[in-house]
Design a protein around this motif. Structure first.
Motif, PDB file in Angstrom:
ATOM      1  N   ARG A  99       0.835  -1.210   0.000  1.00  0.00           N
ATOM      2  CA  ARG A  99       0.000   0.000   0.000  1.00  0.00           C
ATOM      3  C   ARG A  99       0.863   1.251   0.000  1.00  0.00           C
ATOM      4  O   ARG A  99       0.583   2.216  -0.723  1.00  0.00           O
ATOM      5  N   LEU A 103       0.803   4.028  -2.892  1.00  0.00           N
ATOM      6  CA  LEU A 103       0.496   5.433  -2.597  1.00  0.00           C
ATOM      7  C   LEU A 103       1.652   6.349  -2.991  1.00  0.00           C
ATOM      8  O   LEU A 103       1.428   7.477  -3.442  1.00  0.00           O
ATOM      9  N   SER A 117      -2.295  14.691   1.121  1.00  0.00           N
ATOM     10  CA  SER A 117      -3.286  13.669   1.487  1.00  0.00           C
ATOM     11  C   SER A 117      -2.695  12.262   1.369  1.00  0.00           C
ATOM     12  O   SER A 117      -2.968  11.391   2.195  1.00  0.00           O
ATOM     13  N   TYR A 118      -1.885  12.045   0.352  1.00  0.00           N
ATOM     14  CA  TYR A 118      -1.233  10.747   0.192  1.00  0.00           C
ATOM     15  C   TYR A 118      -0.177  10.556   1.268  1.00  0.00           C
ATOM     16  O   TYR A 118       0.010   9.445   1.779  1.00  0.00           O
ATOM     17  N   GLN A 119       0.525  11.634   1.620  1.00  0.00           N
ATOM     18  CA  GLN A 119       1.550  11.541   2.659  1.00  0.00           C
ATOM     19  C   GLN A 119       0.924  11.154   4.003  1.00  0.00           C
ATOM     20  O   GLN A 119       1.490  10.370   4.752  1.00  0.00           O
ATOM     21  N   ARG A 120      -0.276  11.690   4.290  1.00  0.00           N
ATOM     22  CA  ARG A 120      -0.964  11.316   5.537  1.00  0.00           C
ATOM     23  C   ARG A 120      -1.284   9.826   5.553  1.00  0.00           C
ATOM     24  O   ARG A 120      -1.110   9.147   6.567  1.00  0.00           O
ATOM     25  N   GLU A 121      -1.758   9.300   4.426  1.00  0.00           N
ATOM     26  CA  GLU A 121      -2.057   7.863   4.336  1.00  0.00           C
ATOM     27  C   GLU A 121      -0.786   7.031   4.504  1.00  0.00           C
ATOM     28  O   GLU A 121      -0.793   6.005   5.174  1.00  0.00           O
ATOM     29  N   ASP A 123       1.875   7.937   6.129  1.00  0.00           N
ATOM     30  CA  ASP A 123       2.254   8.037   7.547  1.00  0.00           C
ATOM     31  C   ASP A 123       1.418   7.105   8.418  1.00  0.00           C
ATOM     32  O   ASP A 123       1.928   6.490   9.356  1.00  0.00           O
ATOM     33  N   LYS A 124       0.114   6.987   8.102  1.00  0.00           N
ATOM     34  CA  LYS A 124      -0.750   6.059   8.852  1.00  0.00           C
ATOM     35  C   LYS A 124      -0.266   4.620   8.675  1.00  0.00           C
ATOM     36  O   LYS A 124      -0.209   3.851   9.633  1.00  0.00           O
ATOM     37  N   CYS A 125       0.079   4.260   7.444  1.00  0.00           N
ATOM     38  CA  CYS A 125       0.568   2.903   7.175  1.00  0.00           C
ATOM     39  C   CYS A 125       1.889   2.647   7.899  1.00  0.00           C
ATOM     40  O   CYS A 125       2.096   1.576   8.465  1.00  0.00           O
TER      41      CYS A 125
END
Length: 136
Positions: A99, A103, A117-121, A123-125
């Motif tokens: 993922r 991303l 927005s992609y960087q936040r996702e 970071d969550k991963c």
């Protein structure tokens, strides 16, 4: 249903005895794989009798599988559970890494940087990956 690895040896033995006592008639069902009944005998059964026999045979096989699982030693059960957990963790880690890679490729803007927005996702991963032993 409690998994076998969560039970003590005495609890597993008690469960085995309960299964054998409560399902005595089902466990007496002859199976073709054990040589207890021939294909010709199955062929000669009526429709309802064959359906009842098939249901009983399937139930017997599931009960016997449960008894075999309960009869295993504590070490075998713990090792099997640990292997299962490791495989699940490895699968989740691989999924998260895929993922992140996806991303990263998808989120690059015209400037060559990853969109917020992609960087936040991502970071969550990465945060979720950090919770796994050996994740990152």
């Amino acid at each position: 249903m409690i998994e076998a690895w969560q039970m003590t040896q005495a609890e597993r033995q008690a469960e085995i005895e309960t299964l054998r006592r409560d399902n005595h008639a089902i466990l007496a069902t002859p199976l073709a794989s054990e040589g207890g009944i021939s294909p010709y005998q199955i062929y000669r059964m009526g429709k309802r009798e064959r359906e009842r026999w098939q249901n009983d045979a399937q139930l017997k096989m599931s009960i016997m599988a449960r008894i075999r699982q309960l009869a295993r030693s504590d070490d075998d059960l713990k090792r099997e559970h640990d292997e299962y957990t490791m495989k699940q963790n490895a699968s989740k880690i691989a999924s998260l890494n895929n993922r992140i890679e996806y991303l990263t490729r998808l989120g690059v803007g015209k400037s060559g940087k990853i969109k917020p927005s992609y960087q936040r996702e991502i970071d969550k991963c990465n945060a979720e990956l950090a919770t796994f032993p050996g994740g990152k």
